[in-house]
Write a protein that holds these residues in place. Structure first.
Motif, short mmCIF file in Angstrom:
data_model
loop_
_atom_site.label_atom_id
_atom_site.label_comp_id
_atom_site.label_asym_id
_atom_site.label_seq_id
_atom_site.Cartn_x
_atom_site.Cartn_y
_atom_site.Cartn_z
N VAL A 1 0.19 0.84 -9.76
CA VAL A 1 -0.94 0.65 -9.56
C VAL A 1 -1.15 0.19 -8.93
O VAL A 1 -1.67 -0.88 -7.80
CB VAL A 1 -1.15 1.84 -9.65
N ARG B 1 2.24 1.76 -2.97
CA ARG B 1 0.50 2.33 -4.02
C ARG B 1 1.35 4.20 -4.19
O ARG B 1 0.68 4.81 -4.99
CB ARG B 1 -0.15 1.40 -3.54
N TRP B 2 0.96 4.02 -2.76
CA TRP B 2 0.88 5.86 -2.51
C TRP B 2 1.85 6.40 -2.95
O TRP B 2 2.10 7.87 -3.49
CB TRP B 2 0.78 6.23 -0.44
N GLU C 1 -4.66 6.94 -3.37
CA GLU C 1 -4.53 5.86 -3.75
C GLU C 1 -5.16 5.25 -3.36
O GLU C 1 -5.43 3.83 -3.53
CB GLU C 1 -2.99 6.63 -2.88
N SER D 1 0.86 -1.50 -0.12
CA SER D 1 -0.04 0.27 -0.09
C SER D 1 0.76 1.50 -0.18
O SER D 1 0.94 2.02 -0.59
CB SER D 1 -0.86 0.09 1.73
N LEU E 1 0.10 -3.29 -7.24
CA LEU E 1 0.09 -3.30 -5.88
C LEU E 1 -0.93 -3.45 -4.94
O LEU E 1 -1.53 -3.79 -3.81
CB LEU E 1 0.72 -1.63 -5.44
N SER E 2 -1.76 -3.21 -5.86
CA SER E 2 -3.61 -2.99 -5.28
C SER E 2 -3.72 -4.39 -5.38
O SER E 2 -4.80 -4.81 -4.45
CB SER E 2 -4.58 -1.56 -6.18
N THR F 1 2.20 4.53 -14.45
CA THR F 1 1.48 5.10 -13.28
C THR F 1 0.38 3.42 -13.37
O THR F 1 0.39 2.95 -12.21
CB THR F 1 0.62 6.03 -13.07
N THR G 1 -1.98 -6.01 -2.66
CA THR G 1 -2.86 -6.25 -1.54
C THR G 1 -3.89 -6.51 -1.18
O THR G 1 -4.13 -7.20 0.04
CB THR G 1 -2.64 -3.99 -1.29
#
Length: 339
Positions: free
Chosen positions: A207, A58-59, A120, A55, A210-211, A203, A214
């Motif tokens: 992203v 991702r941020w 995010e 997370s 990673l999402s 991006t 998560t």
């Protein structure tokens, strides 16, 4: 109005829990608390570390694309602190609010810092909603009819909102970016940040990955909670139920995460033939393990509070101290958030 809304959220969560106790008794809740064990806590800490790093990564991607400086180390520490505050404060989002405002202040751009956190978290919700729609489409038998309608409508609304945002950005983005109106200018800037933060070629692959990672971590913790609670059903049967439970956790009617999660798990586990009380027990165990997984955030909060206290109590020597980095923010914002 804000106080009224906050009270309504708390009362909504209390109402859900009260109905569950009335219908199922308190044994399901107490059984969940009694089943917490050292192996479960260790598993929660390990899974929590992985999901927090995912997370935070991702941020970092989103914030960097928006022009804000954020190291992965700082992002992980701040994310841990936010998770802990989310778990111990009402509403379940105050930690993220603090994370957004604090990073914005340290970066010199609070609005953009807030948008980075919002984007995010939005990326994670989009993956979760897409997964829930997939459950409805491909495993409809495990989903109660009422849930099918809710998830379907949510998916349609999200798709329409995304299309509308893209269309509005193309039509009004360039035209309103220099508008004298703060509302129009803010709308154009938000659309530009949305495109930069989530939908560029540089991006969205990172992203998106990673999402998904998560979400997989959250599901893994749910499976651990189910096993700790004594549920032996196969993971393939549990995963669809857990995805919908995670979606319900996004509802702003909770106390430290408790409320809709327990209600939805009771409904889903009951419909799946696993027992409504068993669903509540799994949800309670998951909530407790989630709190244990966020405990490193308490350490971050304590260390930074002590560091901030030492800075404020240091004797004046005539030498201007070096500015604190994002990883060494002081106690003032934490105290202000709790008050």
């Amino acid at each position: 109005m804000k106080r009224l809304f906050a009270w309504l959220r708390v009362l909504g969560a209390v109402g859900i829990l009260a109905v569950l106790v009335w219908q199922l008794g308190s044994a399901a809740f107490l059984d969940g608390l009694g089943r917490i064990s050292a192996p479960g806590v260790l598993a929660a800490l390990a899974i929590g570390l992985a999901t927090t790093v995912f997370s935070a990564g991702r941020w970092q991607i989103v914030a960097t694309r928006l022009g804000l400086r954020l190291s992965l180390r700082t992002a992980v520490a701040d994310y841990y602190r936010a998770l802990f505050l989310n778990g111990v404060l009402p509403a379940g989002v105050l930690g993220d609010v603090h994370r957004a405002v604090q990073h914005g202040r340290e970066s010199g751009d609070v609005p953009r810092g807030v948008r980075a956190v919002v984007l995010e978290r939005t990326a994670g919700q989009l993956v979760l909603i897409a997964s829930a729609v997939g459950v409805v489409l491909f495993v409809p038998d495990v989903v109660p009819e009422a849930f099918r309608e809710v998830v379907t409508v949510t998916g349609v609304v999200v798709v329409l909102a995304a299309v509308a945002a893209v269309a509005a950005g193309r039509v009004f983005g360039g035209r309103w970016i220099h508008s004298p109106s703060k509302v129009r200018r803010g709308f154009a800037v938000t659309l530009a940040d949305l495109r930069l933060g989530l939908f560029t070629r540089e991006t969205w692959p990172g992203v998106g990955f990673l999402s998904i990672a998560t979400l997989a971590g959250h599901l893994a913790l749910f499976v651990v909670a189910a096993r700790v609670a004594g549920v032996t059903a196969p993971v393939g049967q549990l995963a669809p139920l857990m995805i919908l439970a995670l979606l319900a956790m996004g509802l702003p009617l909770n106390i430290g995460g408790f409320g809709p999660r327990e209600g939805v798990c009771a409904l889903l586990f009951g419909a799946a033939g696993l027992g409504a009380a068993q669903g509540v027990t799994v949800a309670v165990v998951y909530g407790v393990l989630t709190l244990f997984a966020s405990l490193p955030g308490a350490g971050v909060l304590l260390v930074r509070s002590v560091a901030g206290f030492r800075v404020t109590r240091a004797p004046h020597t005539g030498v201007v101290p070096a500015p604190r980095s994002a990883a060494d923010s002081g106690i003032e914002s934490e105290v202000g958030l709790k008050s």
